[in-house]
Design a protein around this motif. Sequence first.
Motif, short mmCIF file in Angstrom:
data_model
loop_
_atom_site.label_atom_id
_atom_site.label_comp_id
_atom_site.label_asym_id
_atom_site.label_seq_id
_atom_site.Cartn_x
_atom_site.Cartn_y
_atom_site.Cartn_z
N THR A 76 0.75 -1.24 -0.11
CA THR A 76 0.04 0.07 0.02
C THR A 76 0.79 1.43 0.03
O THR A 76 2.13 1.16 0.42
CB THR A 76 -0.98 0.13 1.21
N SER A 77 0.56 2.17 -0.71
CA SER A 77 1.15 3.58 -0.66
C SER A 77 0.32 4.43 0.07
O SER A 77 0.55 5.71 0.12
CB SER A 77 1.33 4.09 -2.02
N TYR A 78 -1.14 4.09 0.86
CA TYR A 78 -1.86 5.02 1.51
C TYR A 78 -1.05 5.54 2.74
O TYR A 78 -0.94 4.54 3.73
CB TYR A 78 -3.06 4.55 1.86
N LYS A 79 -0.80 6.88 3.14
CA LYS A 79 -0.30 7.25 4.17
C LYS A 79 -0.68 6.93 5.58
O LYS A 79 -0.09 6.21 6.23
CB LYS A 79 0.08 8.74 4.12
N ARG A 80 -2.04 6.99 5.60
CA ARG A 80 -2.44 6.77 7.01
C ARG A 80 -2.52 5.19 7.28
O ARG A 80 -2.37 4.87 8.56
CB ARG A 80 -4.06 7.10 6.85
N THR A 81 -2.61 4.49 6.07
CA THR A 81 -2.54 2.89 6.25
C THR A 81 -1.16 2.48 6.77
O THR A 81 -1.05 1.70 7.67
CB THR A 81 -3.10 2.20 5.26
N LEU A 82 -0.16 3.10 6.27
CA LEU A 82 1.14 2.85 6.58
C LEU A 82 1.58 3.23 8.00
O LEU A 82 2.35 2.30 8.70
CB LEU A 82 2.23 3.56 5.56
N VAL A 83 1.19 4.49 8.31
CA VAL A 83 1.32 4.90 9.72
C VAL A 83 0.63 3.78 10.87
O VAL A 83 1.16 3.53 11.81
CB VAL A 83 0.65 6.21 9.94
N MET A 84 -0.96 3.40 10.50
CA MET A 84 -1.18 2.48 11.33
C MET A 84 -0.23 1.29 11.50
O MET A 84 -0.19 0.60 12.37
CB MET A 84 -2.66 2.07 10.84
N TYR A 85 0.24 0.64 10.18
CA TYR A 85 0.81 -0.64 10.31
C TYR A 85 2.02 -0.47 11.01
O TYR A 85 2.57 -1.15 12.05
CB TYR A 85 1.15 -1.23 9.17
N LYS A 86 2.83 0.75 11.06
CA LYS A 86 3.92 1.08 11.63
C LYS A 86 3.65 1.06 13.26
O LYS A 86 4.54 0.48 14.05
CB LYS A 86 4.68 2.31 11.33
N ASN A 88 1.20 -0.49 14.88
CA ASN A 88 1.03 -1.77 15.25
C ASN A 88 2.27 -2.53 15.52
O ASN A 88 2.53 -3.39 16.38
CB ASN A 88 0.01 -2.54 14.38
N ILE A 89 3.27 -2.49 14.32
CA ILE A 89 4.40 -3.14 14.58
C ILE A 89 5.34 -2.73 15.58
O ILE A 89 5.76 -3.66 16.34
CB ILE A 89 5.22 -2.97 13.25
N ASP A 90 5.22 -1.41 15.87
CA ASP A 90 6.05 -1.05 17.18
C ASP A 90 5.53 -1.51 18.51
O ASP A 90 6.30 -1.86 19.22
CB ASP A 90 5.92 0.61 16.98
N ILE A 91 4.34 -1.56 18.54
CA ILE A 91 3.53 -2.04 19.65
C ILE A 91 4.13 -3.74 19.92
O ILE A 91 4.36 -4.07 20.86
CB ILE A 91 2.11 -1.86 19.81
N LEU A 92 4.22 -4.45 18.83
CA LEU A 92 4.61 -5.74 18.77
C LEU A 92 6.01 -5.86 19.22
O LEU A 92 6.28 -6.94 20.12
CB LEU A 92 4.21 -6.32 17.33
N TYR A 93 6.79 -4.92 18.92
CA TYR A 93 8.15 -5.15 19.47
C TYR A 93 8.29 -4.71 20.74
O TYR A 93 9.11 -5.22 21.56
CB TYR A 93 9.03 -3.93 18.45
N THR A 94 7.48 -3.74 21.19
CA THR A 94 7.42 -3.31 22.70
C THR A 94 7.14 -4.55 23.48
O THR A 94 7.78 -4.69 24.48
CB THR A 94 6.41 -2.03 22.69
N PHE A 95 5.91 -5.13 23.07
CA PHE A 95 5.37 -6.10 24.02
C PHE A 95 6.40 -7.40 23.99
O PHE A 95 6.44 -7.92 25.09
CB PHE A 95 3.96 -6.89 23.38
N GLU A 96 7.09 -7.56 23.03
CA GLU A 96 8.28 -8.57 23.17
C GLU A 96 9.37 -8.29 24.19
O GLU A 96 10.08 -9.30 24.68
CB GLU A 96 8.76 -8.84 21.60
#
Length: 225
Positions: A76-86, A88-96
């Motif tokens: 995807t190139s949609y900025k808001r979607t990219l920010v959302m994915y990022k 979510n990914i950051d939180i997964l790293y935090t939880f680990e």
Amino acid sequence: MKKISINNLVEFRSKSPKSKHSFAADLKSGKEKVSTGKGGNYWVSCVSAINKSYKLNDFQPLANKRDELAKKSEETSYKRTLVMYKRNIDILYTFEKFDLEKWRPSKKIEYIRKPKEYSTLTIKELQIQVNPNYIFRFKKDGIEEIGAIWFIAKINGFKKEELGMFADILYRFLDFYYSEKYVINPQYCIAVDLFNGSDINYLHLKDGKTLKILDSILDEIKELR
């Protein structure tokens, strides 16, 4: 009367006097303006993986979800979607980085399914939503005890006393619905802020280490109605 989420109460704290009056008026009239506090599906990717990780006591679901979100980001190139994915990914790293063992009273815990009718708790004539991710029972010194954990994601996270409201309502929820059968363990009424990696249990409130603000906010709302 509309149901109030703890997120609603967090938002209420920062409102202007005029907005607080509007909130209370909308609540009394039953207007849909009062939100559910679920925040849509913004955090669903990371929270679903975290739920699975906690239950299995295994970080692999986090890695799997990160890979999935990274792949979606490339598509995807949609900025808001990219920010959302990022995010979510950051939180997964935090939880680990968390130590899952401190949130598990025993390796032998049994998860309890929450009946749909147990989704609210009435306090000061206001209906408060309570949606923990897991309720679990366990034995300690031969006594049947119960606890619950609630994973919450919010952009910029929560202040300590705000996160404490989730732990506070968890304890009251368990006490109201389950105390006839189980002993409520305050150490395992846990609220976890997934954004900044902090956690609070009801014992922190009970011992005065975290300020209890739930009742004062509900009193303020009740006075405005």
